[in-house]
Design a protein around this motif. Structure first.
Motif, short mmCIF file in Angstrom:
data_model
loop_
_atom_site.label_atom_id
_atom_site.label_comp_id
_atom_site.label_asym_id
_atom_site.label_seq_id
_atom_site.Cartn_x
_atom_site.Cartn_y
_atom_site.Cartn_z
N PHE A 253 -48.43 11.03 -3.12
CA PHE A 253 -49.55 11.29 -4.03
C PHE A 253 -49.15 10.86 -5.45
CE2 PHE A 253 -49.22 14.58 -0.75
CZ PHE A 253 -50.33 14.23 0.01
N VAL A 254 -50.00 10.06 -6.05
CA VAL A 254 -49.72 9.52 -7.38
C VAL A 254 -50.81 9.96 -8.35
CG1 VAL A 254 -49.60 7.41 -8.76
CG2 VAL A 254 -48.44 7.53 -6.54
N LYS A 255 -50.42 10.44 -9.52
CA LYS A 255 -51.36 10.73 -10.59
C LYS A 255 -51.17 9.70 -11.69
CE LYS A 255 -51.97 15.68 -9.85
NZ LYS A 255 -53.41 15.53 -9.51
N GLY A 256 -52.28 9.23 -12.25
CA GLY A 256 -52.17 8.18 -13.26
C GLY A 256 -53.13 8.37 -14.43
N ARG A 257 -52.86 7.62 -15.47
CA ARG A 257 -53.71 7.64 -16.66
C ARG A 257 -53.86 6.23 -17.19
NH1 ARG A 257 -55.56 11.17 -20.51
NH2 ARG A 257 -54.54 12.92 -19.46
N ILE A 258 -55.08 5.85 -17.49
CA ILE A 258 -55.40 4.58 -18.16
C ILE A 258 -55.56 4.89 -19.64
CG2 ILE A 258 -57.06 2.68 -18.34
CD1 ILE A 258 -57.85 3.40 -15.39
N ARG A 259 -54.87 4.13 -20.47
CA ARG A 259 -54.91 4.40 -21.91
C ARG A 259 -55.38 3.16 -22.68
NH1 ARG A 259 -52.52 9.10 -23.51
NH2 ARG A 259 -51.07 10.13 -22.08
N GLY B 80 -62.20 4.37 -23.17
CA GLY B 80 -61.00 3.56 -23.01
C GLY B 80 -59.95 4.23 -22.15
N SER B 81 -60.07 5.54 -21.95
CA SER B 81 -59.05 6.28 -21.20
C SER B 81 -59.66 6.96 -19.98
CB SER B 81 -58.39 7.33 -22.10
OG SER B 81 -57.73 6.71 -23.20
N ALA B 82 -58.83 7.19 -18.99
CA ALA B 82 -59.26 7.86 -17.77
C ALA B 82 -58.04 8.40 -17.03
CB ALA B 82 -60.03 6.90 -16.87
N THR B 83 -58.26 9.38 -16.19
CA THR B 83 -57.21 9.88 -15.30
C THR B 83 -57.64 9.66 -13.86
OG1 THR B 83 -58.14 12.12 -15.29
CG2 THR B 83 -56.44 11.63 -16.94
N PHE B 84 -56.67 9.52 -12.97
CA PHE B 84 -57.00 9.27 -11.57
C PHE B 84 -55.88 9.77 -10.66
CE2 PHE B 84 -54.78 5.52 -13.19
CZ PHE B 84 -53.84 5.26 -12.20
N SER B 85 -56.20 9.89 -9.39
CA SER B 85 -55.22 10.25 -8.36
C SER B 85 -55.36 9.30 -7.19
CB SER B 85 -55.44 11.68 -7.87
OG SER B 85 -55.29 12.60 -8.92
N GLU C 103 -47.36 8.50 -12.13
CA GLU C 103 -46.27 9.40 -11.79
C GLU C 103 -46.43 9.86 -10.35
OE1 GLU C 103 -44.36 13.72 -13.17
OE2 GLU C 103 -46.03 12.83 -14.27
N THR C 104 -45.36 9.75 -9.57
CA THR C 104 -45.40 10.20 -8.18
C THR C 104 -45.22 11.70 -8.12
OG1 THR C 104 -44.46 8.11 -7.41
CG2 THR C 104 -44.33 9.97 -5.91
N GLY C 105 -46.15 12.36 -7.43
CA GLY C 105 -46.07 13.80 -7.24
C GLY C 105 -45.37 14.11 -5.93
N ALA C 106 -46.05 14.86 -5.05
CA ALA C 106 -45.47 15.16 -3.74
C ALA C 106 -45.27 13.87 -2.95
CB ALA C 106 -46.38 16.11 -2.97
N ASN C 107 -44.16 13.82 -2.23
CA ASN C 107 -43.80 12.62 -1.48
C ASN C 107 -43.12 13.08 -0.20
OD1 ASN C 107 -43.18 10.02 -0.70
ND2 ASN C 107 -41.38 9.87 -2.01
N VAL C 108 -43.82 12.97 0.94
CA VAL C 108 -43.34 13.53 2.20
C VAL C 108 -42.97 12.40 3.15
CG1 VAL C 108 -43.92 15.00 4.16
CG2 VAL C 108 -44.78 15.57 1.88
N ALA C 109 -41.81 12.51 3.77
CA ALA C 109 -41.31 11.45 4.66
C ALA C 109 -41.93 11.55 6.04
CB ALA C 109 -39.78 11.56 4.77
N ALA C 110 -42.01 10.41 6.71
CA ALA C 110 -42.45 10.37 8.11
C ALA C 110 -41.33 10.89 9.00
CB ALA C 110 -42.82 8.95 8.50
N ALA C 111 -41.71 11.32 10.19
CA ALA C 111 -40.76 11.93 11.12
C ALA C 111 -39.70 10.94 11.58
CB ALA C 111 -41.51 12.47 12.34
N GLU C 112 -38.47 11.45 11.65
CA GLU C 112 -37.34 10.72 12.24
C GLU C 112 -36.78 11.63 13.33
OE1 GLU C 112 -36.41 7.71 11.54
OE2 GLU C 112 -37.35 7.28 9.59
#
Length: 384
Positions: free
Chosen positions: A173-179, A235-240, A276-285
């Motif tokens: 999950f990525v959160k971002g901002r356009i400036r 000119g600015s925005a936030t997104f996920s 910015e990367t938030g939660a980051n969950v790995a695939a099963a091994e």
């Protein structure tokens, strides 16, 4: 022998579950949960080691192999009947109760096969950060086999059935901002329209193509720009952005492409895009040897008709960070059918509580099979 013992401890298992269910706590704030489990483990002969957070480690036995069983501790924060509160709608209360049940079963044996059984109670699974912290604490450095458990929805696995592995996908999950600067609606050439940047971003995300034989998805899940004034170009925005892949390799490619798109849009529109990367969950091994021991446990308890193949799930679990960070681990996660409905994370999720006994029984059989037949290995190389 275990079957008879299961029924003698049923009241205690149900009491543990009900207590944990009635006292949910969110990620990294599982203080009362941690205190309750610590007292239980010490009372029942576990050698307890507390950590510098809410996680707990307990052991019984000694020597090799080292077999660990992990339960997640945290609840979700969600709206339940019109009120926001901590809520165990993902089954972590059940997972903790089952792992406590395994300790109760093993504690009743006058002698166990040589080896160490380690019980891991892990915080913050819902944040995707708890397993990484436990790895950092070194709690699996000397572990040979690692087992987990997760309740499965009725639509995925029927009550009375079980699977020896859950093939979770990776999630990021990525959160971002356009400036950029706002501009007058009559003079669009004097600024960059963040909404247009976002629309182009969405279009390019939809044009990402990976191997079609690999399940994956990438999509923008939120976008906020502008205010009440219709004559101002924002000119600015936030997104996920939400990314999913059934393999860790596929996730690496998705993340790389998303960040490449953002870099290209910065140049095209003359804006700054921070991500910015938030939660980051790995695939099963999943390790085949661990899966084989879990299959034996299921067969011993439920029989051949109840044994199902490994479950493929687009959901995620940070359990798999243990094997990513410590490749020597032989790990798998039990998928337990229990009549769960309407679904995981539903605020009013319910399931057949008697299925807890199946989970305790299967995990106990699996641990015993592993102690008898599993091999411990020393001198491993760790990868961070």
């Amino acid at each position: 022998m275990i079957k008879e013992r299961i029924h003698t401890i049923k009241p205690e298992i149900m009491e543990i579950f009900e207590h944990l269910h009635q006292h949910p706590e969110v990620s990294w704030k599982e203080f009362q949960t941690s205190d309750y489990l610590t007292q239980f483990l010490q009372k029942n002969g576990g050698r307890v080691r507390t950590l510098n957070h809410t996680g707990i480690v307990a052991e019984m036995g000694e020597g090799s192999p080292v077999v660990a069983v992990r339960a997640d501790m945290d609840a979700l924060w969600q709206e339940v009947n019109g009120q926001f509160q901590a809520n165990h709608s993902c089954g972590h209360d059940a997972h903790m109760a089952m792992v406590c049940g395994v300790l109760l079963i093993l504690q009743k044996f006058s002698s166990l096969p040589p080896g160490t059984v380690r019980f891991l109670f892990q915080p913050a699974e819902e944040k995707g950060t708890g397993a990484l912290k436990m790895v950092e604490d070194g709690v699996v450095d000397d572990v040979d086999y690692l087992y987990g458990v997760h309740l499965r929805p009725e639509l995925e696995l029927g009550d009375g059935f079980a699977a020896p592995a859950i093939l979770h996908g990776a999630a990021c999950f990525v959160k971002g901002r356009i400036r950029s600067d706002d501009a007058h609606g009559a003079r669009p050439h004097l600024g960059a329209n963040a909404i247009e940047v976002g629309a182009t971003f969405v279009s390019l995300l939809n044009n990402i193509h990976l191997n079609p034989m690999l399940p994956y998805s990438v999509k923008m899940t939120s976008f906020h720009a502008g205010g009440e004034s219709a004559n101002i170009i924002p000119g600015s925005a936030t997104f996920s952005i939400d990314m999913r892949s059934q393999s860790n390799e596929g996730m690496e490619k998705l993340v790389s492409k998303v960040f490449e798109i953002a870099s290209s849009l910065e140049k095209l529109f003359g804006v700054d895009i921070e991500m910015e990367t938030g939660a980051n969950v790995a695939a099963a091994e999943v390790h085949p040897e661990a899966q084989a021991f879990m299959e034996k446990g299921i067969l011993n308890v439920l029989g051949i008709d109840a044994l199902q193949p490994p479950l493929v799930s687009t959901g995620g679990d940070d359990f798999h960070f243990y094997t990513i960070k410590r490749p020597h681990l032989k790990a798998t996660m039990l998928g337990l059918g229990c009549g769960l409905a309407p679904g995981l994370h539903h605020p009013n999720m319910t399931f057949n509580k008697d299925a807890l006994l199946n989970g305790v029984h299967i995990l106990s059989e699996t641990v015993l099979e592993t102690l008898k037949e599993g091999k411990g290995k020393r001198g491993r190389q760790h990868v961070d």
